[in-house]
Design an enzyme around this catalytic site. Structure first.
Site, short mmCIF file in Angstrom:
data_model
loop_
_atom_site.label_atom_id
_atom_site.label_comp_id
_atom_site.label_asym_id
_atom_site.label_seq_id
_atom_site.Cartn_x
_atom_site.Cartn_y
_atom_site.Cartn_z
N LYS A 73 11.88 20.39 -5.71
CA LYS A 73 11.72 19.27 -7.00
C LYS A 73 13.00 19.33 -7.55
O LYS A 73 13.83 18.79 -6.93
CB LYS A 73 10.74 20.40 -7.99
CG LYS A 73 11.83 22.37 -8.62
CD LYS A 73 10.94 22.78 -9.09
CE LYS A 73 12.33 23.37 -9.59
NZ LYS A 73 11.31 24.00 -11.44
N ARG A 123 -0.69 17.49 -8.91
CA ARG A 123 -0.42 19.07 -8.91
C ARG A 123 0.71 19.65 -8.50
O ARG A 123 0.46 19.05 -7.27
CB ARG A 123 -1.59 19.32 -7.53
CG ARG A 123 -2.42 20.57 -7.02
CD ARG A 123 -2.15 21.57 -8.47
NE ARG A 123 -3.90 21.46 -8.93
CZ ARG A 123 -4.95 22.47 -8.48
NH1 ARG A 123 -5.16 23.13 -7.44
NH2 ARG A 123 -5.32 21.98 -9.72
N ARG A 142 -11.26 20.34 -3.94
CA ARG A 142 -12.09 20.41 -5.77
C ARG A 142 -11.81 19.44 -6.54
O ARG A 142 -11.93 18.58 -6.40
CB ARG A 142 -13.08 21.25 -5.75
CG ARG A 142 -11.77 22.90 -6.78
CD ARG A 142 -13.16 23.21 -6.70
NE ARG A 142 -13.70 24.51 -5.32
CZ ARG A 142 -14.60 24.77 -5.66
NH1 ARG A 142 -15.70 24.37 -6.47
NH2 ARG A 142 -15.23 25.13 -4.02
N THR A 143 -10.38 19.98 -6.92
CA THR A 143 -9.52 18.89 -8.14
C THR A 143 -9.38 17.66 -7.79
O THR A 143 -9.71 16.58 -8.17
CB THR A 143 -8.50 20.13 -8.17
OG1 THR A 143 -8.65 21.52 -8.81
CG2 THR A 143 -7.80 19.11 -9.48
N HIS A 167 -3.48 24.11 -16.16
CA HIS A 167 -4.57 22.73 -15.79
C HIS A 167 -5.43 21.98 -17.45
O HIS A 167 -6.51 22.56 -17.19
CB HIS A 167 -5.61 24.09 -15.09
CG HIS A 167 -6.30 23.24 -13.44
ND1 HIS A 167 -6.28 21.54 -13.92
CD2 HIS A 167 -6.94 23.69 -13.05
CE1 HIS A 167 -7.15 21.22 -13.02
NE2 HIS A 167 -7.63 22.59 -12.39
#
Lengths: 318, 173
Positions: free
Chosen positions: A94, A116, A66-67, A144
């Site tokens: 990372k 994200r 959804r984001t 967020h």
């Protein structure tokens, strides 16, 4: 000419990483700008040319449907070109590799990277490697910011103000980036925030930020103007800090019985997706106090505003 | 600093503009008056009142924000302020009077026409401006003009309105 140009710009940031360092004026400016963008979504042609010729990348290293959809649609409504980058990577890879990925994306002529990531600080890390705009769409348990802004927008739209409101955030505060962003924004705009949940999931350290902390949900219900129910994160349920699911629902679930003890106009929020019958009973989620779907609608306007403002700031700096 | 229109002159100019618009209004097409934010919107409000005195009651009115349609967004940077469009009617098949304070390069009007195109298809769009200062960069001309003056690019023409600036006047520096 003078009609559309402010003498002193309020928003000069090309990145949005967290709400922590924003001033109340900056937050309100985003909300005001988002008001204007809400109108665009009511048109028959739901598009404005503000980001035409710009390229936006959604770089999601952690799943989110959804984001990503919300950001994608927001960019499309501003006429940007949009590219999806998906990569499931372990937290161990990372650091330099994330920076390299970001540099590679930027080298394709990208203007905005929406990121994200499961690691806190990933969005910041990318800003150290690239010149383009970076928008944090959630980094680990850290922040967020667009969810925080859309929650503030929804509260202000519903209540007409934020200053002086009593707002509860209920659930697993410790692991929630939504709770952190909401808390920061709400405190800055003058709300009284109460964090409620099992003691193992509500760190006392949040008192330093100005929040009240309690584990007695029923005691605070009658005072609240807004109650934000956090999602039970399934992966946490088996961990030792989480009580049994049945006990959790009994103590911290929002249901029709608890709703009766709230103010009649209490706003029940949820960042989605809802675990129906767990943290939120189905009849409350679908009831008149619920703002769940409005939050989704408002998220689009807020993300349009954020994309526009950051891009404008970047354009002014070059 | 040179005063182009005083308080009274500005009022008289608006009355004449309203009169000219009233004469041009078609009989059987709904009329809409739309001001470009921000001072065009205020001027549109004033014109609506004056049109009412002249016996014309436009069916619709609204305000248009053109920020997102500007072609200089990349150069004005973070100073651009989005104020939002408030047009809650269907502009299709209206006779639409677009109102702005100063007509200069024509780029604002170009942006406004693009914005209107996204909202619908008016039967006709007419342009009313308080001041036409010349120096067009696009082939755009007004239909109703309050004051027409010659200027140089280094001049600054400022329309001040009581509702926004606390005083009614037009100045040039």
């Amino acid at each position: 000419m003078s009609d559309v140009v402010a003498e002193k710009p309020v928003w000069t940031r090309k990145h949005l990483l967290t709400l922590n360092d924003l001033s109340p004026e900056e937050i309100l400016y985003v909300l005001d700008t988002a008001e204007s963008f809400k109108e665009v979504s009511t048109r028959s042609i739901k598009k404005v040319p503000a980001l035409r010729g710009r390229v936006v990348v959604t770089a999601f290293f952690e799943d989110s449907t959804r984001t990503r959809m919300s950001f994608t649609l927001a960019a499309q409504r501003l006429s940007a070109d949009i590219l999806d980058f998906s990569a499931k990577i372990s937290s161990a890879s990372k650091g330099e590799s994330l920076r390299d990925t970001a540099r590679n994306i930027e080298a394709m002529g990208v203007d905005i990277i929406i990121v994200r990531h499961s690691s806190a600080g990933a969005a910041y890390d990318i800003t150290q490697a690239v010149d383009c705009c970076v928008i944090n769409a959630g980094d680990g348990q850290h922040a967020h910011p667009t969810q925080g802004l859309l929650d503030l927008f929804t509260i202000r739209e519903s209540k007409g103000r934020i200053d002086g409101l009593n707002v509860a955030i209920a659930g697993d505060i410790a692991h929630s980036r939504v709770a952190r962003s909401d808390l920061r924004g709400l405190i800055k705009l003058g709300a009284n925030v109460t964090l409620v949940g099992p003691p193992t999931l509500v760190p006392r350290s949040f008192e330093k930020l100005g929040a009240h902390i309690t584990s007695d949900f029923d005691a605070i219900l009658p005072k609240m103007d807004v109650i934000n129910m956090l999602r039970i994160q399934q992966e946490r349920i088996t961990s030792s800090v989480f009580p049994s699911i049945r006990e959790y629902i009994r103590l911290f679930g929002m249901n029709a019985d608890r709703l009766k003890r709230c103010k009649p106009d209490v706003l029940i929020m949820h960042p989605g997706p809802v675990n129906r019958g767990k943290e939120l009973a189905a009849d409350v989620a679908d009831g008149p106090n619920s703002s769940i779907l409005r939050q989704v609608t408002n998220g689009l306007a807020v993300r349009m505003a954020v994309l526009f403002l950051c891009q404008q700031a970047a354009a002014g700096n070059t | 600093m040179k005063t182009l229109l005083t308080n009274n002159e500005l009022q008289a100019t608006l009355e004449r503009l309203a009169h000219e618009i009233a004469e041009a209004v078609p009989k059987d097409i709904p009329v809409a008056v739309v001001g470009i934010r921000r001072r065009g919107e205020t001027l549109a409000q004033r014109l609506l009142q004056l049109l009412a005195k002249a016996g014309v009651k436009p069916a619709h009115h609204g305000a248009l924000d053109i920020t997102l349609y500007r072609d200089d967004l990349t150069t004005i940077g973070p100073n651009a302020v989005v104020r939002g469009t408030e047009i809650d009617f269907n502009i299709t098949d209206t006779w639409l009077v677009l109102v702005d304070d100063v007509l200069y390069t024509g780029r604002s009007i170009r942006a406004a026409l693009s914005a209107l195109t996204d909202l619908g298809r008016p039967r006709a769009v007419r342009l009313a401006v308080l001041v036409d200062r010349g120096l067009r960069e696009l082939p755009i001309q007004p239909d109703f003009v309050g004051l027409c003056i010659e200027t140089a690019p280094e001049n600054d023409v400022q329309v001040k309105l009581t509702e926004v600036d606390g005083v009614d006047k037009v100045e040039m520096t």
